[in-house]
Design an enzyme around this catalytic site. Structure first.
Site, PDB file in Angstrom:
ATOM      1  N   ASP A 111      -7.868  -5.394   0.247  1.00  0.00           N
ATOM      2  CA  ASP A 111      -8.397  -6.307  -0.755  1.00  0.00           C
ATOM      3  C   ASP A 111      -8.072  -7.768  -0.474  1.00  0.00           C
ATOM      4  OD1 ASP A 111      -9.497  -4.299  -2.400  1.00  0.00           O
ATOM      5  OD2 ASP A 111      -7.474  -3.777  -3.055  1.00  0.00           O
ATOM      6  N   HIS A 149       0.861  -1.187   0.000  1.00  0.00           N
ATOM      7  CA  HIS A 149       0.000   0.000   0.000  1.00  0.00           C
ATOM      8  C   HIS A 149       0.888   1.223   0.000  1.00  0.00           C
ATOM      9  CE1 HIS A 149      -3.143   2.822   1.088  1.00  0.00           C
ATOM     10  NE2 HIS A 149      -3.975   1.908   0.664  1.00  0.00           N
TER      11      HIS A 149
HETATM   12  N1  ACO Z   1       4.147  -7.892  -4.753  1.00  0.00           N
HETATM   13  C1  ACO Z   1       5.491  -7.909  -4.963  1.00  0.00           C
HETATM   14  N2  ACO Z   1       6.277  -6.802  -4.915  1.00  0.00           N
HETATM   15  C2  ACO Z   1       5.682  -5.641  -4.630  1.00  0.00           C
HETATM   16  C3  ACO Z   1       4.295  -5.539  -4.386  1.00  0.00           C
HETATM   17  C4  ACO Z   1       3.520  -6.718  -4.456  1.00  0.00           C
HETATM   18  N3  ACO Z   1       2.196  -6.699  -4.227  1.00  0.00           N
HETATM   19  N4  ACO Z   1       3.968  -4.241  -4.128  1.00  0.00           N
HETATM   20  C5  ACO Z   1       5.117  -3.545  -4.211  1.00  0.00           C
HETATM   21  N5  ACO Z   1       6.159  -4.395  -4.502  1.00  0.00           N
HETATM   22  C6  ACO Z   1       7.578  -4.032  -4.607  1.00  0.00           C
HETATM   23  C7  ACO Z   1       7.873  -3.334  -5.924  1.00  0.00           C
HETATM   24  O1  ACO Z   1       8.252  -4.246  -6.937  1.00  0.00           O
HETATM   25  C8  ACO Z   1       9.009  -2.419  -5.501  1.00  0.00           C
HETATM   26  O2  ACO Z   1      10.170  -3.211  -5.402  1.00  0.00           O
HETATM   27  P1  ACO Z   1      11.631  -2.562  -5.712  1.00  0.00           P
HETATM   28  O3  ACO Z   1      11.856  -1.548  -4.616  1.00  0.00           O
HETATM   29  O4  ACO Z   1      12.570  -3.714  -5.664  1.00  0.00           O
HETATM   30  O5  ACO Z   1      11.528  -1.928  -7.073  1.00  0.00           O
HETATM   31  C9  ACO Z   1       8.644  -1.993  -4.079  1.00  0.00           C
HETATM   32  O6  ACO Z   1       7.833  -3.082  -3.570  1.00  0.00           O
HETATM   33  C10 ACO Z   1       7.828  -0.698  -4.022  1.00  0.00           C
HETATM   34  O7  ACO Z   1       6.709  -0.838  -4.882  1.00  0.00           O
HETATM   35  P2  ACO Z   1       5.936   0.371  -5.566  1.00  0.00           P
HETATM   36  O8  ACO Z   1       5.123  -0.158  -6.712  1.00  0.00           O
HETATM   37  O9  ACO Z   1       6.913   1.467  -5.861  1.00  0.00           O
HETATM   38  O10 ACO Z   1       4.997   0.828  -4.383  1.00  0.00           O
HETATM   39  P3  ACO Z   1       3.776   1.784  -4.525  1.00  0.00           P
HETATM   40  O11 ACO Z   1       3.581   2.413  -3.205  1.00  0.00           O
HETATM   41  O12 ACO Z   1       3.939   2.670  -5.708  1.00  0.00           O
HETATM   42  O13 ACO Z   1       2.580   0.783  -4.881  1.00  0.00           O
HETATM   43  C11 ACO Z   1       0.735  -0.653  -4.756  1.00  0.00           C
HETATM   44  C12 ACO Z   1       1.568   0.429  -4.047  1.00  0.00           C
HETATM   45  C13 ACO Z   1       0.289  -0.156  -6.148  1.00  0.00           C
HETATM   46  C14 ACO Z   1      -0.514  -0.912  -3.929  1.00  0.00           C
HETATM   47  C15 ACO Z   1       1.576  -1.916  -4.913  1.00  0.00           C
HETATM   48  O14 ACO Z   1       1.998  -2.376  -3.646  1.00  0.00           O
HETATM   49  C16 ACO Z   1       0.831  -3.038  -5.645  1.00  0.00           C
HETATM   50  O15 ACO Z   1       0.834  -3.094  -6.880  1.00  0.00           O
HETATM   51  N6  ACO Z   1       0.187  -3.980  -4.888  1.00  0.00           N
HETATM   52  C17 ACO Z   1      -0.578  -5.040  -5.498  1.00  0.00           C
HETATM   53  C18 ACO Z   1      -1.917  -4.527  -5.976  1.00  0.00           C
HETATM   54  C19 ACO Z   1      -2.865  -4.210  -4.834  1.00  0.00           C
HETATM   55  O16 ACO Z   1      -3.071  -5.029  -3.939  1.00  0.00           O
HETATM   56  N7  ACO Z   1      -3.492  -3.036  -4.914  1.00  0.00           N
HETATM   57  C20 ACO Z   1      -4.489  -2.597  -3.933  1.00  0.00           C
HETATM   58  C21 ACO Z   1      -3.998  -1.438  -3.130  1.00  0.00           C
HETATM   59  S1  ACO Z   1      -5.174  -0.973  -1.915  1.00  0.00           S
HETATM   60  C22 ACO Z   1      -6.354  -0.144  -2.799  1.00  0.00           C
HETATM   61  O17 ACO Z   1      -6.133   0.491  -3.769  1.00  0.00           O
HETATM   62  C23 ACO Z   1      -7.663  -0.274  -2.325  1.00  0.00           C
END
Ligand code: ACO
Length: 428
Positions: free
Chosen positions: A363, A306
């Site tokens: 979620d 998140h």
């Molecule tokens: N699985 C594996 N790796 C992940 C995940 C995940 N679910 N989420 C983030 N990471 C990793 C990224 O690859 C990145 O790694 P790095 O530093 O080696 O490059 C690091 O964690 C940071 O990730 P970002 O995408 O930069 O984090 P951001 O804060 O932008 O994204 C998000 C947040 C979009 C929710 C992301 O965690 C994600 O895609 N999660 C899965 C989808 C999800 O569950 N979305 C619902 C969110 S809650 C809502 O909207 C109601």
């Protein structure tokens, strides 16, 4: 003395005010930065940018705190109805019994769709995605429900807010009925919000659907937990559209579209797809987690991570317990719940997820609840949209009521081609 931040640029110093929120969070006010320095800030994805000051919802992502108008989410989830929560968000206070009755009556009076709107459902292909139908129909509500596009008084706003809350639910259930080829069920005027939705989803002409109290309670809690989450992608979209002066229904319809993506509201569907995939193909949880960690693969652990929560998502904790309670009361043994628990335990013990502070989000367990209630997977994001509607309405109102509101218009850093000569087709 008021605190300031000092910025040194080109041998000059500029003072920028520091502003402090109710809970002590601090922000550098850069609203005069470009005028005084010629510089803009660059913050792709807005991770460090406050787009507004808001009185609606407080989140402390480090401590896992979420409050609507100051009231802890845990209290609302345990004790409040969805409509009471909606009134808190939209009007700023928990309603007294009289206010509650008046607003309930308004919802009841406004829950049916205009007869002509029903024809729209026949115009969509049978396999249309329910989110496409929802956003289109909410937009169309303006034509049927808001005689003057611009809301000018409180009475008009209350009626429009009640109509939107009630009709979003009616549209969602009607889109499902059209999709499965059953007659659309009319709302009942004797049922509370969650029960009425379940009636419109699952009643058939020869049998009324009666949910158990546990099912109605779980759905109510699901909706309360989704009701607002400050400046997330869809709410920021609503505020952006509203800042241009667009009407309530147009702004909320834009929010529905923003919610659709798998990184936002679409994640609840993606979580279920992920758990089903692991189950169906008998994939060891450890192998799936390895794929999610592999940066060369596109696999992410859906329902994890998140932008704001960096310790835990309080909504996920409440929903995890609620999922267990519901399945127990329904005597359901769902293998996907077992897999979800294994995934959660393995990820939380893994350095990759710990270092990046990736925890289950709202979620992760909500899909298990919706599935137990009988909501089809492709309706999951629609359920999120029904829940988020009060938040979108509250934010639209905050923008609308702000006399000094500027149109949202971010700047950019241009990194494209420099001045380039236009060439006639033969010379390209
Ligand atoms: N699985 C594996 N790796 C992940 C995940 C995940 N679910 N989420 C983030 N990471 C990793 C990224 O690859 C990145 O790694 P790095 O530093 O080696 O490059 C690091 O964690 C940071 O990730 P970002 O995408 O930069 O984090 P951001 O804060 O932008 O994204 C998000 C947040 C979009 C929710 C992301 O965690 C994600 O895609 N999660 C899965 C989808 C999800 O569950 N979305 C619902 C969110 S809650 C809502 O909207 C109601």
């Amino acid at each position: 003395m008021d605190e300031t931040a000092i910025l040194h640029v080109d041998g000059q110093s500029f003072e920028l005010p520091i502003v402090t929120g109710t809970e002590g969070e601090r922000a550098v006010d850069i609203s005069s930065l470009r005028a005084s320095t010629g510089l803009i800030t660059l913050d792709d994805g807005y991770g460090n940018t406050g787009s507004c000051a808001s009185q609606i919802t407080f989140i402390d992502g480090e401590s896992g705190i979420l409050r609507y108008r100051g009231v802890p989410i845990e209290d609302l989830a345990a004790r409040s109805s969805f409509i009471e929560t909606a009134e808190l968000l939209i009007f700023g206070e928990l309603p007294d019994p009289e206010e509650r009755d008046v607003f309930r009556q308004l919802l009841t009076e406004n829950s049916a769709l205009h007869r002509d709107m029903r024809k729209h459902f026949d115009g969509f292909p049978a396999d249309a995605h329910p989110m496409a139908i929802l956003s289109a129909m909410i937009n169309a509500l303006q034509a049927y429900d808001l005689p003057e596009i611009h809301i000018t008084d409180n009475i008009g706003f209350r009626r429009a807010a009640a109509a939107l809350l009630a009709k979003t639910r009616t549209i969602a259930a009607a889109s499902y009925k059209s999709h499965i080829g059953q007659p659309i069920a009319y709302p009942r005027y004797d049922l509370p919000y969650a029960e009425n939705f379940l009636h419109m989803m699952f009643s058939v002409p020869y049998r009324d659907y009666e949910p158990t109290p546990e099912v109605a309670h779980a759905l109510n809690m699901f909706l309360v937990l989704h009701a607002d989450h400050e400046q997330n992608c869809s709410t920021s979209t609503v505020r952006m559209v509203a800042s241009g002066g667009a009407n309530l229904f147009a702004s909320v319809s834009a929010g529905v579209n923003a919610l659709w993506g798998p990184r936002h509201g679409g994640a609840n569907m993606a979580v279920l797809d992920m758990l089903e995939h692991i189950h169906r193909d008998d994939i060891p949880v450890s192998r799936y987690i390895d794929q999610a960690k592999d940066r060369s693969s596109s696999v992410r652990l859906m329902g994890f991570g998140h932008r704001v929560y960096r310790s835990f998502d309080p909504r996920a904790q409440i929903l995890k317990e609620a999922a267990h309670r519901l399945l127990e009361s329904m005597h359901i043994k769902d293998p996907l719940l077992d897999i979800a628990q294994q995934v959660e335990e393995s990820a939380l013990a893994d350095d990759y997820f710990r270092e990046r502070k990736l925890y289950p989000n709202v979620d992760f367990y909500s899909g298990i609840i919706l599935r137990a209630i009988g909501i089809p997977t492709d309706m999951f994001t629609v359920m999120f949209a029904i829940g988020r509607t009060p938040g979108w309405i509250a934010h639209w109102k905050e923008v609308h009521d702000n006399a000094g509101q500027k149109i949202h218009r971010p700047r950019q850093l241009y990194v494209g081609e420099p001045l380039t000569q236009w060439l006639p087709p033969a010379q390209r």
